[in-house]
Design an enzyme around this catalytic site. Structure first.
Site, PDB file in Angstrom:
ATOM      1  N   THR A   1       1.619  -5.622  -9.821  1.00 14.40           N
ATOM      2  CA  THR A   1       1.958  -6.175 -10.969  1.00 14.40           C
ATOM      3  C   THR A   1       0.912  -6.859 -11.564  1.00 14.40           C
ATOM      4  O   THR A   1       0.095  -7.439 -10.886  1.00 14.40           O
ATOM      5  CB  THR A   1       3.116  -7.141 -10.832  1.00 14.40           C
TER       6      THR A   1
ATOM      7  N   GLU B   1       9.178  -8.112  -3.851  1.00  9.83           N
ATOM      8  CA  GLU B   1       8.766  -9.402  -3.251  1.00  9.83           C
ATOM      9  C   GLU B   1       9.915  -9.206  -1.904  1.00  9.83           C
ATOM     10  O   GLU B   1      10.298 -10.318  -1.467  1.00  9.83           O
ATOM     11  CB  GLU B   1       9.000 -10.442  -4.164  1.00  9.83           C
TER      12      GLU B   1
ATOM     13  N   GLU C   1       0.855  -1.279   0.009  1.00  6.16           N
ATOM     14  CA  GLU C   1      -0.054   0.228  -0.113  1.00  6.16           C
ATOM     15  C   GLU C   1       0.889   1.339   0.122  1.00  6.16           C
ATOM     16  O   GLU C   1       2.166   1.222   0.266  1.00  6.16           O
ATOM     17  CB  GLU C   1      -0.909  -0.019   1.339  1.00  6.16           C
TER      18      GLU C   1
HETATM   19  C1  LIG Z   1       7.938  -2.830 -10.600  1.00  4.69           C
HETATM   20  C2  LIG Z   1       7.463  -3.109  -9.173  1.00  4.69           C
HETATM   21  C3  LIG Z   1       6.209  -4.193  -8.920  1.00  4.69           C
HETATM   22  C4  LIG Z   1       6.135  -4.397  -7.880  1.00  4.69           C
HETATM   23  N1  LIG Z   1       4.848  -5.369  -7.904  1.00  4.69           N
HETATM   24  C5  LIG Z   1       4.066  -5.710  -6.653  1.00  4.69           C
HETATM   25  C6  LIG Z   1       2.963  -6.609  -6.558  1.00  4.69           C
HETATM   26  O1  LIG Z   1       2.745  -7.073  -7.594  1.00  4.69           O
HETATM   27  N2  LIG Z   1       2.574  -6.818  -5.208  1.00  4.69           N
HETATM   28  C7  LIG Z   1       2.818  -6.035  -4.334  1.00  4.69           C
HETATM   29  O2  LIG Z   1       2.004  -6.279  -3.159  1.00  4.69           O
HETATM   30  N3  LIG Z   1       3.874  -5.316  -4.287  1.00  4.69           N
HETATM   31  C8  LIG Z   1       4.486  -4.984  -5.504  1.00  4.69           C
HETATM   32  N4  LIG Z   1       5.393  -4.076  -5.450  1.00  4.69           N
HETATM   33  C9  LIG Z   1       5.862  -3.341  -4.325  1.00  4.69           C
HETATM   34  C10 LIG Z   1       7.270  -3.975  -3.580  1.00  4.69           C
HETATM   35  O3  LIG Z   1       7.044  -5.231  -3.047  1.00  4.69           O
HETATM   36  C11 LIG Z   1       7.547  -2.874  -2.552  1.00  4.69           C
HETATM   37  O4  LIG Z   1       8.021  -1.614  -3.326  1.00  4.69           O
HETATM   38  C12 LIG Z   1       8.705  -3.217  -1.574  1.00  4.69           C
HETATM   39  O5  LIG Z   1       8.258  -4.487  -0.754  1.00  4.69           O
HETATM   40  C13 LIG Z   1       9.418  -2.261  -0.927  1.00  4.69           C
HETATM   41  O6  LIG Z   1       8.407  -1.359  -0.375  1.00  4.69           O
HETATM   42  P1  LIG Z   1       8.440   0.236  -0.381  1.00  4.69           P
HETATM   43  O7  LIG Z   1       8.804   0.635  -1.610  1.00  4.69           O
HETATM   44  O8  LIG Z   1       7.313   0.841   0.313  1.00  4.69           O
HETATM   45  O9  LIG Z   1       9.641   0.685   0.252  1.00  4.69           O
HETATM   46  P2  LIG Z   1       9.745   0.819   1.855  1.00  4.69           P
HETATM   47  O10 LIG Z   1       9.289  -0.088   2.878  1.00  4.69           O
HETATM   48  O11 LIG Z   1       9.566   2.370   2.343  1.00  4.69           O
HETATM   49  O12 LIG Z   1      11.693   0.724   2.104  1.00  4.69           O
HETATM   50  C14 LIG Z   1      12.256   1.827   1.723  1.00  4.69           C
HETATM   51  C15 LIG Z   1      13.540   1.492   1.967  1.00  4.69           C
HETATM   52  O13 LIG Z   1      13.908   1.292   3.507  1.00  4.69           O
HETATM   53  C16 LIG Z   1      14.322   0.092   3.629  1.00  4.69           C
HETATM   54  N5  LIG Z   1      13.620  -0.526   5.006  1.00  4.69           N
HETATM   55  C17 LIG Z   1      12.475  -0.593   5.343  1.00  4.69           C
HETATM   56  N6  LIG Z   1      12.325  -1.200   6.402  1.00  4.69           N
HETATM   57  C18 LIG Z   1      13.677  -1.580   7.003  1.00  4.69           C
HETATM   58  C19 LIG Z   1      13.914  -2.476   8.389  1.00  4.69           C
HETATM   59  N7  LIG Z   1      13.013  -2.552   9.032  1.00  4.69           N
HETATM   60  N8  LIG Z   1      15.371  -2.588   8.306  1.00  4.69           N
HETATM   61  C20 LIG Z   1      16.162  -1.878   7.312  1.00  4.69           C
HETATM   62  N9  LIG Z   1      15.780  -1.236   6.049  1.00  4.69           N
HETATM   63  C21 LIG Z   1      14.452  -1.063   5.915  1.00  4.69           C
HETATM   64  C22 LIG Z   1      13.886  -0.936   2.490  1.00  4.69           C
HETATM   65  O14 LIG Z   1      14.699  -1.940   2.482  1.00  4.69           O
HETATM   66  C23 LIG Z   1      14.094   0.105   1.567  1.00  4.69           C
HETATM   67  O15 LIG Z   1      15.520   0.176   1.157  1.00  4.69           O
HETATM   68  C24 LIG Z   1       6.139  -3.785  -6.563  1.00  4.69           C
HETATM   69  C25 LIG Z   1       7.138  -2.790  -6.876  1.00  4.69           C
HETATM   70  C26 LIG Z   1       7.797  -2.432  -7.888  1.00  4.69           C
HETATM   71  C27 LIG Z   1       8.813  -1.133  -8.045  1.00  4.69           C
END
Ligand SMILES: Cc1cc2nc3c(=O)[nH]c(=O)nc-3n(C[C@H](O)[C@H](O)[C@H](O)COP(=O)(O)OP(=O)(O)OC[C@H]3O[C@@H](n4cnc5c(N)ncnc54)[C@H](O)[C@@H]3O)c2cc1C
Length: 377
Positions: free
Chosen positions: A157, A361, A126
């Site tokens: 996706t 993922e 989300e």
């Molecule tokens: C092309 C694409 C396709 C996708 N497809 C899907 C899909 O089909 N279904 C779906 O549900 N999602 C999907 N996603 C979402 C994807 O899984 C998320 O973007 C990913 O899990 C990271 O979440 P965020 O972008 O909110 O980053 P955030 O969670 O905000 O993280 C930002 C940074 O902080 C770091 N971070 C966060 N928490 C911690 C912690 N506890 N310790 C250390 N570092 C931390 C992360 O590693 C990252 O470097 C997709 C994303 C992209 C770009």
């Protein structure tokens, strides 16, 4: 212990390698350039049984197992990375419905997914909850024989085209937060699809936001028991991570092959680049790391296929493969020099495509948390 693929797995690899080289790779640059969804590639995968590889034949799947799936996905990714992610999510959704669905759900959705008549989508992320997946706020409130869903999902996706989307939503906040999984179908009132994201890579893949505005989902579309949704999502992601490891290896293998040919042809200082030890070192490092990455992916797949635990192994494979593959793509651009930086050659696309494998993922940081938790428990 045997390192060879079984005969039928090797046959699948040859069949998919030939398909990806002849039909997918020649169009991959155009798909990227035109930001075009490769519908025809997904249809071909459906025809050949490659979208229901983890689904039993009784539900229309090809039942080839997790190892053949990893092998096939790497081959598809080497041809077209955008096609591979559509394939990966559809197989993951089929696997999830097969493992957690009712008989009625399996008969309703699995033949559609396995044949390629529809792709699948998985909606957990989300706008305010990515890595912190338990922090989602989309709600599902039971009202008689339906659940009423409200909220939104980001980066989904296959979101536009999916015939079924597994949507995770909060069913209870107190006394304990509980999450359910729901099978949302196109056209359900209150379900809408938002704008397509403009991405760095995987430009042919379909990535959209989804909204639920008093969206009514019948109780018969709940996947698993109420409150089981988070466990279902984590379990689906364990399997999905094996796929992302394989996808990473495939993309990087294509970049390594391109760099190897280029190093043979391009001459500087009166000799091919391949004659310089510095270039040989880069090629060798990429080949070594990609071998290791693929073996880790196959180990996790083998454990999944044989019923062993594989959460740790899937995370190990995913973090190592996505990062090794990134390094390999980066080296390939370096080997091409200035030509690596322009669109006429494929390696800049491979570098753009590979980046997301260490993000989606579960980011690399999250994989390390999973691995460390396993070590420290
Ligand atoms: C092309 C694409 C396709 C996708 N497809 C899907 C899909 O089909 N279904 C779906 O549900 N999602 C999907 N996603 C979402 C994807 O899984 C998320 O973007 C990913 O899990 C990271 O979440 P965020 O972008 O909110 O980053 P955030 O969670 O905000 O993280 C930002 C940074 O902080 C770091 N971070 C966060 N928490 C911690 C912690 N506890 N310790 C250390 N570092 C931390 C992360 O590693 C990252 O470097 C997709 C994303 C992209 C770009």
């Amino acid at each position: 212990m045997r390192f060879e693929l079984r005969e039928e797995q090797a046959q699948i690899r040859e069949m998919v390698r030939s398909l990806a080289r002849k039909e997918f790779a020649p169009k991959a640059a155009e798909i990227d350039e035109q930001v075009r969804y490769p519908a025809e590639n997904l249809s071909r995968l459906g025809e050949l049984g490659l979208l229901g590889m983890l689904v039993p034949a009784s539900y229309g799947g090809s039942e080839t197992g997790a190892v053949a799936y990893a092998v096939a996905l790497a081959e598809v990714a080497a041809g077209c990375a955008s096609t591979a992610v559509g394939m990966a999510v559809t197989n993951m959704v089929g696997d999830g419905i097969h493992r957690f669905g009712t008989e009625e759900q399996k008969h309703r959705f699995l033949p559609l997914l396995a044949s390629g008549a529809a792709t699948g989508a998985f909606a957990l992320t989300e706008p305010s909850a990515g890595s912190d997946a338990f922090g989602i706020s989309t709600s599902a409130v039971r009202d008689g024989e339906t659940y009423v869903l409200n909220g939104s999902k980001a980066f989904i996706t296959n979101g536009t085209r999916a015939g079924v989307t597994i949507v995770m939503a909060v069913t209870d906040k107190k006394p304990k937060k509980r999450i359910g999984a729901f099978l949302v179908e196109p056209g359900m009132p209150g379900f809408s699809i938002g704008k397509a994201e403009h991405k760095m890579g995987l430009k042919g893949s379909d990535t959209v936001s989804l909204s639920f505005d008093d969206c009514r989902v019948p109780v018969r579309n709940r996947l698993g028991e109420e409150g089981e949704g988070f466990a279902i999502a984590m379990s689906a992601l364990d399997g999905g991570r094996i796929g992302i490891a394989a996808q990473s290896v495939g993309i990087a293998r294509a970049a390594l092959e391109a760099a190897t040919s280029y190093a043979r042809e391009r001459r500087q200082f009166g000799q091919p680049l391949a004659g310089f030890q510095a270039i040989q070192g880069m090629l060798a490092d990429s080949a070594t790391e990609l071998d290791a990455a693929f073996l880790l992916a196959l180990r996790a797949a083998y454990r999944k296929e044989t019923g062993a635990s594989y959460t740790r192994e899937a995370s190990v494979a995913k973090v190592f493969a996505s990062e090794a593959a990134y390094r390999a793509c980066h080296r390939s651009v370096q080997i091409f020099g200035g030509y690596g930086y322009i669109r006429e050659y494929p390696v800049e696309r491979h570098l753009r495509d590979i980046k997301v494998t260490s993000i989606y993922e579960g980011t690399s940081e999250i994989q390390r948390i999973v691995i460390a938790r396993n070590l420290l428990r």
